[in-house]
Design a protein around this motif. Structure first.
Motif, PDB file in Angstrom:
ATOM      1  N   PRO A  11       0.672  -1.442   0.028  1.00  8.92           N
ATOM      2  CA  PRO A  11      -0.286   0.693  -0.276  1.00  8.92           C
ATOM      3  C   PRO A  11       1.169   1.287   0.033  1.00  8.92           C
ATOM      4  CG  PRO A  11      -0.858  -1.664   1.949  1.00  8.92           C
ATOM      5  CD  PRO A  11       1.058  -2.011   0.699  1.00  8.92           C
ATOM      6  N   LYS A  12       0.796   2.291  -1.147  1.00 14.17           N
ATOM      7  CA  LYS A  12       0.779   3.489  -0.603  1.00 14.17           C
ATOM      8  C   LYS A  12       1.603   3.877   0.414  1.00 14.17           C
ATOM      9  CE  LYS A  12       0.517   8.377  -2.726  1.00 14.17           C
ATOM     10  NZ  LYS A  12       1.314   8.634  -1.774  1.00 14.17           N
ATOM     11  N   SER A  13       0.795   4.006   1.908  1.00 19.57           N
ATOM     12  CA  SER A  13       1.530   4.399   2.746  1.00 19.57           C
ATOM     13  C   SER A  13       2.532   4.155   2.893  1.00 19.57           C
ATOM     14  CB  SER A  13       0.030   3.964   3.740  1.00 19.57           C
ATOM     15  OG  SER A  13      -0.474   2.942   4.187  1.00 19.57           O
ATOM     16  N   LEU A  14       2.701   2.371   3.076  1.00 16.31           N
ATOM     17  CA  LEU A  14       3.919   1.912   4.018  1.00 16.31           C
ATOM     18  C   LEU A  14       4.787   2.422   2.783  1.00 16.31           C
ATOM     19  CD1 LEU A  14       5.381  -0.391   5.477  1.00 16.31           C
ATOM     20  CD2 LEU A  14       4.431  -2.495   3.112  1.00 16.31           C
ATOM     21  N   ARG A  15       4.798   2.206   1.302  1.00 15.01           N
ATOM     22  CA  ARG A  15       5.987   2.570   0.895  1.00 15.01           C
ATOM     23  C   ARG A  15       6.423   4.231   1.066  1.00 15.01           C
ATOM     24  NH1 ARG A  15       2.647   1.339  -3.288  1.00 15.01           N
ATOM     25  NH2 ARG A  15       2.090   3.723  -4.708  1.00 15.01           N
ATOM     26  N   ASP A  16       5.480   4.744   1.553  1.00 14.44           N
ATOM     27  CA  ASP A  16       6.164   6.180   2.073  1.00 14.44           C
ATOM     28  C   ASP A  16       6.652   6.151   3.076  1.00 14.44           C
ATOM     29  OD1 ASP A  16       4.799   7.525  -0.069  1.00 14.44           O
ATOM     30  OD2 ASP A  16       2.677   8.482   0.544  1.00 14.44           O
ATOM     31  N   ALA A  17       6.234   5.157   4.797  1.00 11.89           N
ATOM     32  CA  ALA A  17       6.533   5.070   5.687  1.00 11.89           C
ATOM     33  C   ALA A  17       8.041   4.582   5.945  1.00 11.89           C
ATOM     34  CB  ALA A  17       5.140   4.209   6.082  1.00 11.89           C
ATOM     35  N   VAL A  18       8.502   3.793   4.741  1.00 11.70           N
ATOM     36  CA  VAL A  18       9.943   2.806   4.793  1.00 11.70           C
ATOM     37  C   VAL A  18      10.380   2.615   3.191  1.00 11.70           C
ATOM     38  CG1 VAL A  18      10.800   1.060   5.160  1.00 11.70           C
ATOM     39  CG2 VAL A  18       8.469   0.944   6.254  1.00 11.70           C
ATOM     40  N   PRO A  19      10.372   4.694   3.214  1.00 11.73           N
ATOM     41  CA  PRO A  19      11.000   4.838   1.260  1.00 11.73           C
ATOM     42  C   PRO A  19      12.039   4.067   0.932  1.00 11.73           C
ATOM     43  CG  PRO A  19      11.609   6.577   2.991  1.00 11.73           C
ATOM     44  CD  PRO A  19      10.364   6.091   3.660  1.00 11.73           C
ATOM     45  N   GLU A  20      12.826   3.951   2.224  1.00 15.50           N
ATOM     46  CA  GLU A  20      14.174   3.313   2.153  1.00 15.50           C
ATOM     47  C   GLU A  20      14.319   2.074   1.161  1.00 15.50           C
ATOM     48  OE1 GLU A  20      14.377   2.455   6.234  1.00 15.50           O
ATOM     49  OE2 GLU A  20      13.158   3.809   4.443  1.00 15.50           O
ATOM     50  N   TYR A  21      13.238   1.223   0.861  1.00 14.47           N
ATOM     51  CA  TYR A  21      13.066  -0.423   1.057  1.00 14.47           C
ATOM     52  C   TYR A  21      12.786  -0.069  -0.315  1.00 14.47           C
ATOM     53  CZ  TYR A  21      14.374  -2.117   5.500  1.00 14.47           C
ATOM     54  OH  TYR A  21      14.896  -2.598   6.457  1.00 14.47           O
ATOM     55  N   GLY A  22      13.299  -0.779  -1.634  1.00 16.03           N
ATOM     56  CA  GLY A  22      12.668  -0.792  -2.622  1.00 16.03           C
ATOM     57  C   GLY A  22      12.089  -2.637  -2.771  1.00 16.03           C
TER      58      GLY A  22
END
Length: 87
Positions: free
Chosen positions: A60-71
């Motif tokens: 989900p976008k909220s997870l991608r935004d919360a942990v941006p350093e992970y690909g």
């Protein structure tokens, strides 16, 4: 009664929600609240192909935004791949 989501003879929509998650949706069913039409109407295969091209990161976008350093593969973007051996 057959499942309208499996009916290749009708047209479909690609829906997207605020979390940038996608859904294949038959045109004859009301689009649920919180979802927007982003593609279609078109044949089922065409819509599935669009979703496959567009939804490349299942998080989900909220997870991608919360942990941006992970690909997208789940590893750190700044780390080199492991060779499995020590020098």
């Amino acid at each position: 009664m057959s499942n309208p989501f499996d009916d290749d003879s009708q047209e479909f929509l690609a829906l997207c929600n605020d979390e940038e998650q996608y859904s294949l949706w038959p045109t004859g069913i009301t689009v649920p609240a919180g979802w927007q039409v982003v593609y279609g109407p078109a044949p089922r295969r065409e819509v599935v192909d669009h979703i496959d091209r567009s939804w490349t990161d299942m998080r989900p976008k909220s997870l991608r935004d919360a942990v941006p350093e992970y690909g997208a593969a789940g590893g750190r973007a700044d780390s080199a791949p492991s060779t499995g051996s020590r020098a």
